[in-house]
Motif scaffolding. Structure first.
Motif, PDB file in Angstrom:
ATOM      1  N   ASP A  50       0.829  -1.209   0.000  1.00 11.74           N
ATOM      2  CA  ASP A  50       0.000   0.000   0.000  1.00 11.74           C
ATOM      3  C   ASP A  50       0.861   1.256   0.000  1.00 11.74           C
ATOM      4  OD1 ASP A  50      -2.253  -1.570   0.017  1.00 11.74           O
ATOM      5  OD2 ASP A  50      -2.515  -1.486   2.202  1.00 11.74           O
ATOM      6  N   LYS A  51       1.958   1.245   0.750  1.00 12.68           N
ATOM      7  CA  LYS A  51       2.844   2.404   0.765  1.00 12.68           C
ATOM      8  C   LYS A  51       3.509   2.623  -0.593  1.00 12.68           C
ATOM      9  CE  LYS A  51       2.487   3.638   5.126  1.00 12.68           C
ATOM     10  NZ  LYS A  51       2.044   5.009   5.552  1.00 12.68           N
ATOM     11  N   LEU A  52       3.860   1.509  -1.273  1.00 11.58           N
ATOM     12  CA  LEU A  52       4.525   1.618  -2.577  1.00 11.58           C
ATOM     13  C   LEU A  52       3.544   1.788  -3.719  1.00 11.58           C
ATOM     14  CD1 LEU A  52       7.275  -1.149  -2.200  1.00 11.58           C
ATOM     15  CD2 LEU A  52       7.433   1.282  -1.710  1.00 11.58           C
ATOM     16  N   GLU A  53       2.233   1.688  -3.408  1.00  9.05           N
ATOM     17  CA  GLU A  53       1.177   1.850  -4.412  1.00  9.05           C
ATOM     18  C   GLU A  53       1.314   0.825  -5.541  1.00  9.05           C
ATOM     19  OE1 GLU A  53       1.273   5.871  -5.699  1.00  9.05           O
ATOM     20  OE2 GLU A  53       0.664   6.697  -3.761  1.00  9.05           O
ATOM     21  N   VAL A  54       1.539  -0.419  -5.151  1.00  7.42           N
ATOM     22  CA  VAL A  54       1.566  -1.524  -6.108  1.00  7.42           C
ATOM     23  C   VAL A  54       0.388  -2.430  -5.798  1.00  7.42           C
ATOM     24  CG1 VAL A  54       4.050  -1.429  -6.453  1.00  7.42           C
ATOM     25  CG2 VAL A  54       3.135  -2.872  -4.644  1.00  7.42           C
ATOM     26  N   ALA A  55      -0.147  -3.074  -6.823  1.00  9.35           N
ATOM     27  CA  ALA A  55      -1.363  -3.879  -6.697  1.00  9.35           C
ATOM     28  C   ALA A  55      -1.004  -5.342  -6.502  1.00  9.35           C
ATOM     29  CB  ALA A  55      -2.238  -3.708  -7.939  1.00  9.35           C
ATOM     30  N   LEU A  56      -1.305  -5.845  -5.322  1.00  7.91           N
ATOM     31  CA  LEU A  56      -1.118  -7.265  -5.053  1.00  7.91           C
ATOM     32  C   LEU A  56      -2.303  -8.056  -5.609  1.00  7.91           C
ATOM     33  CD1 LEU A  56       0.149  -7.361  -1.345  1.00  7.91           C
ATOM     34  CD2 LEU A  56       1.463  -7.916  -3.392  1.00  7.91           C
ATOM     35  N   PRO A  57      -2.082  -9.265  -6.066  1.00  7.46           N
ATOM     36  CA  PRO A  57      -3.213 -10.104  -6.506  1.00  7.46           C
ATOM     37  C   PRO A  57      -4.204 -10.326  -5.370  1.00  7.46           C
ATOM     38  CG  PRO A  57      -1.137 -11.024  -7.263  1.00  7.46           C
ATOM     39  CD  PRO A  57      -0.785  -9.910  -6.324  1.00  7.46           C
ATOM     40  N   GLY A  58      -5.470 -10.476  -5.730  1.00  5.07           N
ATOM     41  CA  GLY A  58      -6.511 -10.617  -4.717  1.00  5.07           C
ATOM     42  C   GLY A  58      -6.368 -11.851  -3.864  1.00  5.07           C
ATOM     43  N   TYR A  59      -5.915 -12.954  -4.440  1.00  3.34           N
ATOM     44  CA  TYR A  59      -5.788 -14.175  -3.651  1.00  3.34           C
ATOM     45  C   TYR A  59      -4.674 -14.060  -2.597  1.00  3.34           C
ATOM     46  CZ  TYR A  59      -1.858 -15.243  -6.816  1.00  3.34           C
ATOM     47  OH  TYR A  59      -0.688 -15.200  -7.534  1.00  3.34           O
ATOM     48  N   ILE A  60      -3.707 -13.166  -2.817  1.00  5.44           N
ATOM     49  CA  ILE A  60      -2.673 -12.948  -1.794  1.00  5.44           C
ATOM     50  C   ILE A  60      -3.218 -12.090  -0.658  1.00  5.44           C
ATOM     51  CG2 ILE A  60      -0.431 -11.900  -1.340  1.00  5.44           C
ATOM     52  CD1 ILE A  60       0.496 -12.736  -4.060  1.00  5.44           C
ATOM     53  N   ARG A  61      -3.922 -11.015  -1.013  1.00  2.00           N
ATOM     54  CA  ARG A  61      -4.454 -10.123   0.020  1.00  2.00           C
ATOM     55  C   ARG A  61      -5.489 -10.816   0.897  1.00  2.00           C
ATOM     56  NH1 ARG A  61      -3.675  -4.795   0.477  1.00  2.00           N
ATOM     57  NH2 ARG A  61      -2.489  -3.704  -1.136  1.00  2.00           N
ATOM     58  N   SER A  62      -6.280 -11.705   0.308  1.00  2.00           N
ATOM     59  CA  SER A  62      -7.347 -12.349   1.073  1.00  2.00           C
ATOM     60  C   SER A  62      -6.865 -13.518   1.919  1.00  2.00           C
ATOM     61  CB  SER A  62      -8.435 -12.839   0.113  1.00  2.00           C
ATOM     62  OG  SER A  62      -7.895 -13.779  -0.817  1.00  2.00           O
ATOM     63  N   HIS A  63      -5.616 -13.901   1.777  1.00  3.74           N
ATOM     64  CA  HIS A  63      -5.124 -15.035   2.545  1.00  3.74           C
ATOM     65  C   HIS A  63      -4.919 -14.643   3.999  1.00  3.74           C
ATOM     66  CE1 HIS A  63      -2.379 -18.331   3.788  1.00  3.74           C
ATOM     67  NE2 HIS A  63      -3.109 -19.030   2.935  1.00  3.74           N
ATOM     68  N   GLU A  64      -5.058 -15.616   4.878  1.00  2.00           N
ATOM     69  CA  GLU A  64      -4.972 -15.357   6.315  1.00  2.00           C
ATOM     70  C   GLU A  64      -3.614 -14.798   6.728  1.00  2.00           C
ATOM     71  OE1 GLU A  64      -5.363 -17.840  10.535  1.00  2.00           O
ATOM     72  OE2 GLU A  64      -5.777 -18.807   8.608  1.00  2.00           O
ATOM     73  N   SER A  65      -2.538 -15.266   6.108  1.00  5.03           N
ATOM     74  CA  SER A  65      -1.199 -14.817   6.495  1.00  5.03           C
ATOM     75  C   SER A  65      -0.951 -13.362   6.135  1.00  5.03           C
ATOM     76  CB  SER A  65      -0.143 -15.699   5.834  1.00  5.03           C
ATOM     77  OG  SER A  65      -0.266 -17.038   6.252  1.00  5.03           O
ATOM     78  N   PHE A  66      -1.659 -12.845   5.117  1.00  5.25           N
ATOM     79  CA  PHE A  66      -1.438 -11.473   4.656  1.00  5.25           C
ATOM     80  C   PHE A  66      -2.552 -10.536   5.119  1.00  5.25           C
ATOM     81  CE2 PHE A  66       0.640 -14.333   1.692  1.00  5.25           C
ATOM     82  CZ  PHE A  66       1.904 -13.778   1.573  1.00  5.25           C
ATOM     83  N   ARG A  67      -3.317 -10.956   6.100  1.00  3.59           N
ATOM     84  CA  ARG A  67      -4.421 -10.133   6.591  1.00  3.59           C
ATOM     85  C   ARG A  67      -3.877  -8.959   7.401  1.00  3.59           C
ATOM     86  NH1 ARG A  67      -8.684 -13.506   9.736  1.00  3.59           N
ATOM     87  NH2 ARG A  67      -8.766 -14.428   7.637  1.00  3.59           N
ATOM     88  N   VAL A  68      -4.497  -7.796   7.226  1.00  2.00           N
ATOM     89  CA  VAL A  68      -4.097  -6.585   7.953  1.00  2.00           C
ATOM     90  C   VAL A  68      -4.960  -6.447   9.195  1.00  2.00           C
ATOM     91  CG1 VAL A  68      -3.894  -4.076   7.848  1.00  2.00           C
ATOM     92  CG2 VAL A  68      -3.344  -5.455   5.841  1.00  2.00           C
ATOM     93  N   ASN A  69      -4.322  -6.390  10.361  1.00  6.22           N
ATOM     94  CA  ASN A  69      -5.018  -6.193  11.640  1.00  6.22           C
ATOM     95  C   ASN A  69      -4.781  -4.776  12.132  1.00  6.22           C
ATOM     96  OD1 ASN A  69      -6.040  -9.023  12.775  1.00  6.22           O
ATOM     97  ND2 ASN A  69      -4.118  -9.366  11.696  1.00  6.22           N
ATOM     98  N   THR A  70      -5.829  -4.163  12.646  1.00  4.71           N
ATOM     99  CA  THR A  70      -5.733  -2.790  13.142  1.00  4.71           C
ATOM    100  C   THR A  70      -5.635  -2.706  14.658  1.00  4.71           C
ATOM    101  OG1 THR A  70      -8.144  -2.622  13.136  1.00  4.71           O
ATOM    102  CG2 THR A  70      -6.954  -1.870  11.155  1.00  4.71           C
ATOM    103  N   ASP A  71      -5.820  -3.814  15.349  1.00  4.15           N
ATOM    104  CA  ASP A  71      -5.647  -3.850  16.796  1.00  4.15           C
ATOM    105  C   ASP A  71      -5.343  -5.278  17.206  1.00  4.15           C
ATOM    106  OD1 ASP A  71      -8.092  -5.183  16.693  1.00  4.15           O
ATOM    107  OD2 ASP A  71      -9.225  -3.385  17.212  1.00  4.15           O
ATOM    108  N   ALA A  72      -5.114  -5.446  18.507  1.00  2.00           N
ATOM    109  CA  ALA A  72      -4.748  -6.774  19.001  1.00  2.00           C
ATOM    110  C   ALA A  72      -5.899  -7.749  18.875  1.00  2.00           C
ATOM    111  CB  ALA A  72      -4.275  -6.673  20.458  1.00  2.00           C
ATOM    112  N   GLY A  73      -7.115  -7.301  19.187  1.00  2.00           N
ATOM    113  CA  GLY A  73      -8.262  -8.187  19.080  1.00  2.00           C
ATOM    114  C   GLY A  73      -8.094  -9.429  19.937  1.00  2.00           C
ATOM    115  N   THR A  74      -8.255 -10.588  19.299  1.00  2.00           N
ATOM    116  CA  THR A  74      -8.108 -11.859  20.001  1.00  2.00           C
ATOM    117  C   THR A  74      -6.744 -12.499  19.761  1.00  2.00           C
ATOM    118  OG1 THR A  74      -9.119 -13.016  18.118  1.00  2.00           O
ATOM    119  CG2 THR A  74     -10.585 -12.284  19.891  1.00  2.00           C
TER     120      THR A  74
END
Length: 714
Positions: A494-518
């Protein structure tokens, strides 16, 4: 009668005679009573403008200077030509002779150097065996380039932000700014500032006069105290050694100690902080202008007012206060001296350096900020209580110290691998520790951090260049960073403004968390580190000078995961040894406190990371460590030996209870008054606040001269 020659003409005649040339007689060179004016040709040196020629021709060629007779002497023009003709028959070209003599001397000198080099080469061949044995002996005595002490040695030249600013703005701009800020100071203060020397700051003329140590002293810890420190922090005997068990004797631990007067004023300072009135801090300042805790607190007040210049000045004074206490065997250039962070007397120095790093980064002095970060890291590299490593992954890249980052990264990798093989007999991370369970790590290791893994790949790729044929080292480093810490990938994309494939972004390992949550605390801390790195280190990845970096990052990421089937469908990516070791490190409570402490000091720019940090540490749980603590002592360590509390100040006299030295009570509260006040106000803390306020009002009513006399007693 012939005119008198000037000195330059006399020197030229002497040089011509020394070279064996014929000397021109004065009667032939210059006509009787004639004055000559010289006219220089373009391209002649500045000094030739003032050279008076004697009318000598160069023997057929055009002379470099033309002689022009004065208008009043035109009648003697014919005699002038005759003198020129006679002079040309006797005088050789002077400049050619000088050049020839210089060439001859240069050839002789070169021949002598060649003979010397040849003789040295013959001697080196003759005594090659002895030289090799001597070099082997020297390697055992001197540290190798990749030892920790060598990597932590501070360069004093790069601790001056003024020198770095001169490179950007010029010396005139920086000098004018300095003189404008100190123009109102007196001559005595300027003389005192010249006498004060410092490596960490530049003492200003407007600073107060300072004694040698101002109530601070330093002593080294003995062997029993060092052993107690290692046990307190849970280090194994081998873990306390550098270089995988070698060179422990090179380290030397120190601690700062307070005098009784300094301690009493520290007690007054804590009372002023608890009162919540900034004016009370100035009372401490009048009593002891060089109290480091008070200077840092005042700097924080000015920072909240956005008066950054004044805040920087007070941080510099705090650094200067502690630097005078460190005079002696404690030096910054050896990389072997350590300060015990568990002792409260040492913690203001850590805090002052961290605040200095923040100010230098804000001003754009990246090279100086890197040097201060290296100094902060070197004070306690095993625990790094203020998280200097979180600054170094950016400042090393921007400050031109990328090679240093790679060296320190590889050093820690080698030490860790050596300990693995020693403990389990294998080079496999999965079996490190008993029963195949990963051993909990208690010491800071920068090579495990996600920021350092990605920064290392960046440094290697930049060193290879855009048109490099072989980019396998950087590609391998980036691949390892992506597989170990996929949390960084979507944030950096996102900082470099490059488009990652959708299947990479939707994967659990590449998920973006905004807080600690659980998330578990160690995983939440890992996400906080990913956000921290991408927030402050995206600028080097977007540098226009290296425009190939974003496309290289995207192409390598997609090549690792070209299709959705290349990613695990129902689970995260397999854990790498580096990721396993980092999660083990982040599970250590002291490492979590270090992360909270780092964020609290930089709260203005890292406020959103608080949602990832453990709430029990922020709110004061976990062993009663005091939570976030005070601004002067953020997040005290759980292994701390001392802190500012009633136990620490037990038996310390009140700073206001002075004898007066013949001035009477001078406004002090005696025992009878204190007993009467105790009968009215039972709570001791409230009673001390009332005393502080009363004394504060009293001192403001005094005459300025009387106030100066009272303060001088202390």
């Amino acid at each position: 009668m012939a005119p008198r020659l000037n000195k330059r003409q006399q020197r030229e005649l002497e040089e011509l005679s020394s070279l064996g040339a014929g000397v021109v007689s004065t009667s032939d060179a210059i006509s009787d009573g004639e004055e000559v004016v010289t006219k220089s040709k373009p391209g002649v040196g500045f000094s030739s403008r003032f050279l008076m020629e004697d009318g000598v021709d160069d023997g057929g060629e055009e002379s470099e200077q033309e002689t022009v007779p004065v208008a009043a002497k035109r009648k003697k023009k014919k005699n002038k030509k005759k003198a020129d003709t006679s002079a040309s028959t006797h005088t050789p070209p002077p400049k050619n002779e000088k050049k020839a003599a210089k060439r001859a001397k240069a050839k002789e000198k070169k021949a002598g150097n060649d003979e010397l080099e040849q003789a040295l080469a013959e001697l080196s061949l003759k005594y090659s065996t002895a030289a090799s044995s001597m070099s082997t002996g020297l390697r055992t005595l001197l540290p190798t380039p990749n030892t920790l002490t060598n990597l932590l040695a501070v360069s004093l030249v790069h601790l001056d932000p003024t020198a770095e600013m001169r490179k950007f703005f010029g010396s005139k701009v920086v000098s004018s700014s300095t003189t404008s800020t100190s123009s109102g100071s007196s001559r005595t203060r300027r003389a005192a500032a010249i006498k004060q020397k410092s490596n960490l700051t530049r003492p200003q003329p407007g600073w107060w006069s300072a004694n040698q140590r101002e109530g601070l002293s330093i002593r080294s810890l003995d062997a029993a105290e060092v052993k107690e420190l290692e046990g307190r922090r849970g280090w194994d005997t081998d873990d306390g050694k550098e270089d995988g068990g070698k060179g422990k004797g090179d380290e030397r631990w120190w601690t700062v100690e307070y005098s009784q007067r300094y301690k009493s004023l520290t007690k007054l300072f804590i009372q002023a902080v608890m009162s919540g009135h900034p004016d009370a801090l100035w009372e401490v300042q009048r009593k002891l202008p060089w109290h480091a805790d008070n200077l840092l607190q005042l700097a924080e007040v000015y920072r909240h007012r956005e008066e950054y210049a004044q805040a920087v000045d007070f941080v510099d004074r705090a650094l200067f206060t502690y630097e005078r206490a460190l005079i002696g065997a404690f030096t910054f250039t050896t990389g072997t001296n350590r300060l015990d962070f568990d002792r409260v007397e040492n913690r203001p120095f850590f805090l002052a350096i961290h605040r200095q790093i923040s100010d230098l980064s804000r001003r754009g002095c990246t090279r100086t900020a890197f040097e201060f970060s290296r100094l902060l890291y070197g004070l306690d590299p095993h625990s790094d209580p203020h998280g200097a490593v979180f600054h170094l992954d950016l400042l090393a890249v921007k400050g031109g110290m990328g090679e240093w980052l790679v060296d320190l990264f590889e050093y820690h990798d080698q030490v860790r691998e050596g300990k693995e093989q020693e403990e389990c007999g294998k080079g496999m991370w999965g079996t490190w520790g008993k029963g195949g369970k990963a051993k909990e790590m208690r010491k800071m290791d920068p090579s495990l951090l996600p920021g350092w893994a990605y920064a290392r790949a960046l440094v290697l790729r930049v060193a290879e260049g855009d048109k490099a044929n072989d980019t396998s080292p950087s590609a391998k480093a980036l691949e390892e960073a992506i597989r170990s810490f996929p949390e960084v990938v979507p944030l950096l994309a996102d900082k470099l403004e490059v488009a990652l494939p959708g299947y990479i972004r939707s994967h659990e390992s590449f998920r973006v968390n905004t807080d600690a949550g659980t998330l578990p605390p160690s995983h939440a801390a890992l996400h906080a580190l990913a956000h921290m790195y991408t927030a402050h280190s995206s600028a080097p990845w977007k540098d226009p000078s290296y425009s190939f970096l974003p496309s290289w990052f995207l192409s390598l990421t997609t090549s690792l995961f070209p299709t959705p089937s290349s990613l695990p469908s129902s689970s995260s990516l397999p854990s790498t040894p580096r990721r396993t070791a980092l999660l083990s490190l982040l599970s250590n409570m002291e490492v979590q406190r270090m992360l909270v402490r780092h964020v609290m000091v930089l709260e203005g720019t890292h406020r959103r990371l608080l949602s990832f940090l453990p709430k029990d540490i922020l709110m004061g749980g976990q062993g009663g460590a005091g939570g976030a603590g005070l601004a002067c002592d953020p997040v005290p360590p759980g292994t701390g030996v001392s802190r500012y509390d009633d136990v620490y100040f037990e038996g310390v006299e009140d700073a206001f209870a002075w004898s007066g030295r013949g001035r009477g009570r001078g406004g002090a509260v005696d025992e009878e008054d204190e007993r009467m006040l105790e009968a009215v106000i039972r709570d001791r803390e409230v009673r001390m606040r009332v005393l502080v306020s009363a004394q504060h009002v009293f001192l403001f009513l005094l005459d300025d001269s009387l106030m100066y006399g009272i303060c001088s007693n202390f």
